[in-house]
Each structure stands twice: as C-alpha cells, then as structure tokens.
Design a protein around this motif. Structure first.
Motif, PDB file in Angstrom:
ATOM      1  N   LEU A  17      37.194 -29.498  -8.546  1.00 39.63           N
ATOM      2  CA  LEU A  17      35.849 -29.228  -8.784  1.00 39.63           C
ATOM      3  C   LEU A  17      35.728 -29.185 -10.357  1.00 39.63           C
ATOM      4  CD1 LEU A  17      35.069 -26.501  -6.019  1.00 39.63           C
ATOM      5  CD2 LEU A  17      34.382 -28.915  -6.009  1.00 39.63           C
ATOM      6  N   PHE A  18      34.624 -29.785 -10.797  1.00 36.95           N
ATOM      7  CA  PHE A  18      34.402 -29.845 -12.255  1.00 36.95           C
ATOM      8  C   PHE A  18      33.252 -29.032 -12.717  1.00 36.95           C
ATOM      9  CE2 PHE A  18      37.411 -33.162 -11.651  1.00 36.95           C
ATOM     10  CZ  PHE A  18      38.461 -33.211 -12.630  1.00 36.95           C
ATOM     11  N   LEU A  19      33.372 -28.069 -13.198  1.00 34.81           N
ATOM     12  CA  LEU A  19      32.468 -26.816 -13.372  1.00 34.81           C
ATOM     13  C   LEU A  19      31.722 -27.232 -14.826  1.00 34.81           C
ATOM     14  CD1 LEU A  19      33.697 -25.842 -10.999  1.00 34.81           C
ATOM     15  CD2 LEU A  19      33.318 -23.494 -11.715  1.00 34.81           C
ATOM     16  N   GLN A  20      30.266 -27.289 -14.630  1.00 39.96           N
ATOM     17  CA  GLN A  20      29.858 -27.490 -16.087  1.00 39.96           C
ATOM     18  C   GLN A  20      29.726 -26.209 -16.969  1.00 39.96           C
ATOM     19  OE1 GLN A  20      26.198 -28.708 -13.679  1.00 39.96           O
ATOM     20  NE2 GLN A  20      25.022 -27.332 -15.133  1.00 39.96           N
ATOM     21  N   GLY A  21      29.619 -26.660 -18.421  1.00 43.32           N
ATOM     22  CA  GLY A  21      29.465 -25.659 -19.287  1.00 43.32           C
ATOM     23  C   GLY A  21      30.649 -25.181 -19.819  1.00 43.32           C
ATOM     24  N   CYS A  22      30.743 -25.198 -21.283  1.00 47.90           N
ATOM     25  CA  CYS A  22      31.883 -24.755 -21.933  1.00 47.90           C
ATOM     26  C   CYS A  22      31.300 -24.470 -23.300  1.00 47.90           C
ATOM     27  CB  CYS A  22      32.814 -25.874 -22.286  1.00 47.90           C
ATOM     28  SG  CYS A  22      34.503 -25.261 -23.284  1.00 47.90           S
ATOM     29  N   PRO A  40      21.399 -29.633 -14.278  1.00 48.59           N
ATOM     30  CA  PRO A  40      21.625 -29.321 -12.718  1.00 48.59           C
ATOM     31  C   PRO A  40      22.832 -29.824 -12.144  1.00 48.59           C
ATOM     32  CG  PRO A  40      19.242 -30.270 -13.223  1.00 48.59           C
ATOM     33  CD  PRO A  40      20.052 -30.364 -14.514  1.00 48.59           C
ATOM     34  N   GLY A  41      23.424 -29.134 -11.505  1.00 46.58           N
ATOM     35  CA  GLY A  41      24.507 -29.466 -10.578  1.00 46.58           C
ATOM     36  C   GLY A  41      24.293 -30.428  -9.561  1.00 46.58           C
ATOM     37  N   VAL A  42      25.201 -31.095  -9.410  1.00 47.70           N
ATOM     38  CA  VAL A  42      24.990 -32.464  -8.513  1.00 47.70           C
ATOM     39  C   VAL A  42      25.983 -32.437  -7.221  1.00 47.70           C
ATOM     40  CG1 VAL A  42      24.783 -34.106 -10.517  1.00 47.70           C
ATOM     41  CG2 VAL A  42      27.170 -33.826  -9.623  1.00 47.70           C
ATOM     42  N   VAL A  43      26.740 -31.171  -7.003  1.00 48.38           N
ATOM     43  CA  VAL A  43      27.705 -31.255  -5.715  1.00 48.38           C
ATOM     44  C   VAL A  43      27.279 -29.559  -5.211  1.00 48.38           C
ATOM     45  CG1 VAL A  43      29.918 -31.009  -4.777  1.00 48.38           C
ATOM     46  CG2 VAL A  43      29.403 -32.614  -6.723  1.00 48.38           C
ATOM     47  N   ALA A  44      26.613 -29.641  -3.928  1.00 51.73           N
ATOM     48  CA  ALA A  44      26.462 -28.749  -3.200  1.00 51.73           C
ATOM     49  C   ALA A  44      27.873 -27.639  -2.710  1.00 51.73           C
ATOM     50  CB  ALA A  44      25.589 -28.902  -1.919  1.00 51.73           C
ATOM     51  N   TRP A  45      27.969 -26.570  -2.620  1.00 51.25           N
ATOM     52  CA  TRP A  45      29.183 -25.894  -2.131  1.00 51.25           C
ATOM     53  C   TRP A  45      29.365 -26.281  -0.780  1.00 51.25           C
ATOM     54  CZ3 TRP A  45      33.068 -23.199  -4.179  1.00 51.25           C
ATOM     55  CH2 TRP A  45      33.816 -22.764  -3.342  1.00 51.25           C
ATOM     56  N   GLU A  49      33.030 -27.269   1.326  1.00 57.78           N
ATOM     57  CA  GLU A  49      33.438 -26.647   2.618  1.00 57.78           C
ATOM     58  C   GLU A  49      33.599 -27.927   3.644  1.00 57.78           C
ATOM     59  OE1 GLU A  49      32.320 -22.807   3.951  1.00 57.78           O
ATOM     60  OE2 GLU A  49      32.056 -22.145   2.183  1.00 57.78           O
ATOM     61  N   GLU A  50      32.687 -28.767   3.806  1.00 62.44           N
ATOM     62  CA  GLU A  50      32.712 -29.600   4.795  1.00 62.44           C
ATOM     63  C   GLU A  50      34.064 -30.593   4.391  1.00 62.44           C
ATOM     64  OE1 GLU A  50      29.122 -31.778   4.409  1.00 62.44           O
ATOM     65  OE2 GLU A  50      27.888 -30.195   5.044  1.00 62.44           O
ATOM     66  N   LEU A  51      34.456 -30.863   3.155  1.00 63.12           N
ATOM     67  CA  LEU A  51      35.568 -31.451   2.818  1.00 63.12           C
ATOM     68  C   LEU A  51      36.984 -30.945   3.296  1.00 63.12           C
ATOM     69  CD1 LEU A  51      37.173 -33.881   1.239  1.00 63.12           C
ATOM     70  CD2 LEU A  51      37.132 -32.117  -0.725  1.00 63.12           C
TER      71      LEU A  51
END
Length: 224
Positions: A17-22, A40-45, A49-51
């Motif tokens: 997972l690549f989390l934004q912001g630095c 805005p984020g592009v991947v829902a949590w 979990e489904e993966l």
C-alpha cells in the motif's frame, strides 16, 4: 495498492500500500505523484481486506509504504487490522517521525522495517529539503535498532548531484549495529520533472561505492 510484490519486503510475497503525503522533498522521489496529502485517495480500505481474503495462504503480509506511511494517523489501526487478519506487517519509512515509529514498534505492530537513510546528518538538508531532517532520520534508525525483534533493512539511495558521503553513511550504520544494508541507484521513473538520474561515468562510481560498502561486512548487503 500493488496486489503482489516480491521486492518491497525481501524474501516475502506481499501486498503493498502506497500512502500519500510526505514532509520531505527528495529530488529523486520515485512516488512524487502522491506526495501531496490533499489529493483524494484512490483505494478503499475494503479493497485491501477483499484482496487479503482471496490471497490467504498465498501472501505473507502487507507492506505500508509511501509517500511517508507514518504521516497517516490511522496507520496503527490499519496495521492492527492486518495482523488480526493473520498477516505480517512491513513498513517503509524515511524516519521523519521517530516518536510515531517508536509507538508502532512498542505496540508490536511491525515485523520488518525498511528505512531510508539519505545522508550523514550534516548533508541531510541537501537531500530531504528540510531543516532538522537528518536528526529525525538517524534517531528513527536508533529506534529500530532498539527493537531487535523487528527485522530491518537500511537503504541508501544515491544520485549524481547528491552528497558523496555514501561510504560514511554505511560505516556509521554498521557501527550502530545495522545488520542489513542496501545501496540503491536512483532512477528516472516516477521522479519529479527535471531530476537527472545519470551522467557519464556515474554507473561506474556507484558500482565502486557498492564494492566499498560490501567490504564493510554487513550480515546482508544488496545493490539495486
């Protein structure tokens, strides 16, 4: 989210997972498109979990990367959930928040950390673009080494216009007790506009540095 990676945690099959912001502005950043935390984020949590439900028994764990993962306030809760689902947790960090890192390690939420150490403290601002970055990064390395139960890899990324202190970085890390060290050659892909990843003779210089670092005798040394 990368559903399967064999490179983000050496020896493991993971989802990354690549989390934004630095808070830093390194000229060679290979994920420069996600540095702004306001995007805005592009991947829902739920997608993770489904993966994980589908890949149980196939994936060893999840790596939280960035950007800078420790900038995210919800990181600890996310790691706890991944462990609850039966997966190991890896973390990529540049170490800008040593207190937050210590909290995660003290809570037993992390199995492995890959930490980027970018320069000696005196040269850090030239790479990270921020006053005081070196003190925070090297303090974070100390935090990791204070948790011997957590595996680690220290990464140094070199680039043509960067400090020429790579061997000093590696030697200082070894003297602190670092066991696993990786030298990485910066690439053009994903870097900010204007970054130059090569110049005549640069490849030979980096290979020479790699040989010098390998001779320091780390338990594990990798040249990427």
């Amino acid at each position: 989210m990368v559903p399967l990676s064999t490179v983000d945690w050496p020896g493991k099959f993971v989802a990354s997972l690549f989390l934004q912001g630095c808070p830093w502005a390194c000229p060679y950043c290979h994920n420069s498109a996600i540095i702004d935390p306001r995007i805005p984020g592009v991947v829902a949590w739920s997608s993770l979990e489904e993966l994980l439900a589908r890949r149980r028994g196939l994936l060893d764990g999840v790596v939280f990367s960035g950007g800078e993962a420790t900038r995210q306030i919800a990181l600890g809760a996310a790691m706890a959930r991944v462990r609850e689902l039966g997966f190991s947790v890896g973390l990529h960090t540049a170490g800008p928040y040593p207190g937050r890192l210590a909290d995660l390690l003290d809570a037993g939420l992390v199995d492995w950390v890959g930490i980027d150490i970018k320069a000696t403290p005196a040269n850090y601002q030239a790479v990270a673009g921020r006053v005081g970055a070196g003190g925070r990064a090297w303090e974070s390395l100390g935090v990791i080494l204070d948790h011997p139960e957590v595996d680690h890899e220290v990464r140094l990324t070199v680039y043509p216009d960067g400090p020429s202190d790579g061997l000093d970085v590696a030697r200082a890390a070894r003297d602190m007790g670092v066991r696993c060290f990786a030298l990485q050659q910066a690439r053009q892909v994903g870097a900010p506009a204007g970054f130059v990843a090569a110049r005549p003779g640069w490849d030979d210089q980096v290979r020479s540095l790699a040989a010098d670092i390998e001779a320091l005798g780390f338990d594990s040394f990798t040249f990427r």
